[in-house]
Design an enzyme around this catalytic site. Structure first.
Site, PDB file in Angstrom:
ATOM      1  N   GLY A 157       0.925  -1.346   0.154  1.00  0.00           N
ATOM      2  CA  GLY A 157      -0.037   0.118  -0.095  1.00  0.00           C
ATOM      3  C   GLY A 157       0.690   1.335   0.211  1.00  0.00           C
ATOM      4  O   GLY A 157       0.469   2.164   0.668  1.00  0.00           O
ATOM      5  N   LYS A 158       1.907   1.171  -0.322  1.00  0.00           N
ATOM      6  CA  LYS A 158       2.910   2.527  -0.496  1.00  0.00           C
ATOM      7  C   LYS A 158       2.142   3.609  -1.174  1.00  0.00           C
ATOM      8  O   LYS A 158       2.159   4.699  -0.875  1.00  0.00           O
ATOM      9  CB  LYS A 158       4.257   2.015  -1.169  1.00  0.00           C
ATOM     10  CG  LYS A 158       5.370   1.252  -0.426  1.00  0.00           C
ATOM     11  CD  LYS A 158       6.555   1.330  -1.138  1.00  0.00           C
ATOM     12  CE  LYS A 158       6.487   1.117  -2.514  1.00  0.00           C
ATOM     13  NZ  LYS A 158       6.215  -0.123  -2.817  1.00  0.00           N
ATOM     14  N   LYS A 213       9.247   9.377  -8.332  1.00  0.00           N
ATOM     15  CA  LYS A 213       9.438   8.046  -8.367  1.00  0.00           C
ATOM     16  C   LYS A 213      10.740   7.674  -9.344  1.00  0.00           C
ATOM     17  O   LYS A 213      10.227   7.813 -10.670  1.00  0.00           O
ATOM     18  CB  LYS A 213       8.210   7.234  -8.714  1.00  0.00           C
ATOM     19  CG  LYS A 213       8.490   5.691  -8.361  1.00  0.00           C
ATOM     20  CD  LYS A 213       7.195   4.780  -8.099  1.00  0.00           C
ATOM     21  CE  LYS A 213       7.476   3.280  -7.802  1.00  0.00           C
ATOM     22  NZ  LYS A 213       6.320   2.858  -7.510  1.00  0.00           N
ATOM     23  N   GLY A 243       9.346   4.634  -3.568  1.00  0.00           N
ATOM     24  CA  GLY A 243      10.302   3.475  -4.051  1.00  0.00           C
ATOM     25  C   GLY A 243       9.551   2.744  -4.779  1.00  0.00           C
ATOM     26  O   GLY A 243       8.373   2.645  -4.744  1.00  0.00           O
TER      27      GLY A 243
END
Length: 227
Positions: free
Chosen positions: A15-16, A38, A118
């Site tokens: 769930g980033k 990102k 990330g």
């Protein structure tokens, strides 16, 4: 110069991106100039014109309401839902640190608070051929502290503990933990929260439930994580 924070996870699909969207929404609503970045994004769909749409970036943009153009958010976009190092072997265009650095610096020059997400977990390889580039290399090169996202369920203690241990070994500051898919009143998940704090010495700053549209933490506390 912007203040920056890296969002990593204990693994893939914890769930980033969902949490990052809530984080940027909170920052935007506090009145600061917030942006997303990102380095590499895998598992993306093609638009009608055949170009790849950076799905994670689009979700964060829509969930947070930031006005930052998608084109600024991610220099490397791949179709295959695999690690960037593997996707680039078949699709070409391997991740180059100079390009990632230039994109990051350009975003930092335009916005006050930059949140970097990330790919996968902290040990994700971004490139692995004649050049080797790991996610941790990027974090250290940018001088970033980290916010760690973990699934609140079974396995959280081990996943958080091992990730935090690796980060300490790499000299990467862990600024806070967010537990996702949290069920208030669940004995195991509440114990997971306590054990994660005990193992890491770092506070769980928020617990996110399925369907949450807001991060239950004051904006000034979030802003303090950025450096």
């Amino acid at each position: 110069m912007s203040k920056n924070l890296f969002v990593t996870g204990t693994g893939t699909d914890v769930g980033k991106t969902y949490v990052t969207g809530l984080l940027l929404k909170k920052m935007r609503e506090s009145g600061v100039s917030a942006a997303y970045y990102k380095a590499a994004m895998s598992g993306n769909d093609r638009r009608a014109d055949g170009t790849l749409c950076p799905g994670d970036a689009l979700h964060v943009k829509e969930a947070s309401g930031i006005r930052q153009p998608l084109e600024e958010m991610c220099p490397y976009v791949y179709e295959r839902a695999v690690s960037p190092h593997l996707a680039s072997r078949t699709e070409g265009n391997p991740v180059r640190m100079r390009c990632v650095q230039a994109g990051f610096e350009a975003v930092c020059a335009k916005y006050d608070y930059v949140t970097v997400e990330g790919s996968g977990g902290i040990l994700c390889p971004l490139r692995f051929d004649e050049e080797k580039l790991w996610l941790s290399d990027l974090i250290k090169a940018f001088g970033l502290g980290c916010l760690l996202v973990a699934d609140a369920g079974l396995g959280a203690i081990n996943a958080v503990g091992l990730t935090a241990f690796y980060m300490r070994e790499q000299g990467i500051p862990l600024k806070g933990i967010i537990l996702n898919r949290y069920r208030p009143g669940d004995e195991m998940q509440e114990d997971n929260r306590n054990m994660c704090e005990y193992l890491t010495g770092v506070k769980v700053i928020a617990c996110v439930r399925d369907g949450d549209t807001d991060l239950d933490v004051p904006a000034d506390r979030l802003a303090a994580l950025y450096a």
